[in-house]
Scaffold this active site. Sequence first.
Site, mmCIF file in Angstrom:
data_model
loop_
_atom_site.group_PDB
_atom_site.id
_atom_site.type_symbol
_atom_site.label_atom_id
_atom_site.label_comp_id
_atom_site.label_asym_id
_atom_site.label_seq_id
_atom_site.Cartn_x
_atom_site.Cartn_y
_atom_site.Cartn_z
ATOM 1 C CG ASP A 39 -2.201 0.811 1.005
ATOM 2 O OD1 ASP A 39 -2.080 2.040 1.081
ATOM 3 O OD2 ASP A 39 -3.283 0.240 0.764
ATOM 4 C CB ALA A 81 7.584 -1.027 4.815
ATOM 5 N N GLY A 98 11.511 -3.944 -2.931
ATOM 6 C CA GLY A 98 12.121 -4.705 -1.842
ATOM 7 C C GLY A 98 11.671 -4.244 -0.473
ATOM 8 C CG PHE A 99 14.377 -4.531 2.507
ATOM 9 C CD1 PHE A 99 15.242 -3.702 3.203
ATOM 10 C CD2 PHE A 99 14.925 -5.529 1.706
ATOM 11 C CE1 PHE A 99 16.623 -3.849 3.106
ATOM 12 C CE2 PHE A 99 16.296 -5.691 1.599
ATOM 13 C CZ PHE A 99 17.149 -4.840 2.296
ATOM 14 C CB CYS A 153 1.524 -0.687 5.494
ATOM 15 S SG CYS A 153 3.320 -0.553 5.398
#
Length: 372
Positions: A80, A144, A157-158, A175
């Site tokens: 999101d 996230a 990715g993150f 999110c």
Amino acid sequence: MSRTCEVRSLHRVTYENGMQIQEAFVDLRQRDEVPDQLFLLEHPPVITLGRGGRAANLLSPIEALEADGVRYYETTRGGDITWHGPGQIVGYPIIHLGEGRRDVRKYVTRLEEVLIRTARDFGVEAARIEGKRGIWVGIEKLAAIGVRIARWVTSHGFAFNIDSDLAHYRHITPCGIEGMGVTSLSRLTRTSISRETVIASMTRHFAELFEREIVTLDHDLMVAKAILHDGGRLLLLHRRPDCGGFWQPVTGAIDAGEDPLAAARREIKEETGQNVEPEPLDLRQSFIIDPASMRSAGRLPLFADETSFLARADSRASLAIDTEEHDDWRWFTFQEAYEKIRWTDDRDAIERAGRLLEQRRRTDRPIMSDIA
């Protein structure tokens, strides 16, 4: 059997440049022209909305974001809405999920485990929450995750918070999850933790969990950039058509054995004929040289490490520009310069210079500071 993964620890990368890096290397990885990649970097403040995310989770109008120096993009990853910015490590793995490992859920779970083990190295016990991707400490998210997979090559990715400005999260419902918060490693440990230490831990766990042999790569070239101003306007140089045909600040490669400040001083003299003293702009950026032109030349993209400076020049004086590279020069307002500039790293530097000069005007500080 382990496979090679090339890891690059980059500096500040504009979101647009981050997308360009990923697009170039996803294509190269799909063609099997490069091994797996892991890019670790930091973005300027930006809020991104993933595919299928709800725009209602952006809680502030665009004007409020701009006032805070935060940009907004709709992007191609899953998940999101989230924030990226200074004090955060963003990881972009570009890896091919080989035969027998083409399981997206397992891939994401493995990424989460990398981040859980990284947090544990600093005394923080993070965990998963069923149905909510990322890693959590209680009801606060520490990292996230949002990924994209095309022809079984991963991207995005993150984002792992080390010492982030958590106030920026007030602009979003992180999110898209109501009633949950965000946190950072330094907040949880109440200590200052270096980015390099976290990257070393993260890389080690990534290698273990993904069974990759890590090859660490550095930037390919060093660059110095100088934002020249007269107090209210900026100087831009226009490159000759055979050199790209675009407007840019004073920019040039750093010679072997030369430090960035000396390179900036030399480039100003060579490209304008003026002797002025630059000061650090506290901005170090990474980007790749135009990947389309590099590909047409049969070469892999080159990574540049660019350090920016600020300097006051005399706008009344005639400039002796380097005619081998440039065919014109002009003084522009900040807004005009921003619109003329082609590259987002140049825009990022111009914005930082503008904020610094405005801050000095408000506090009646001199434009130029003494250089020790």
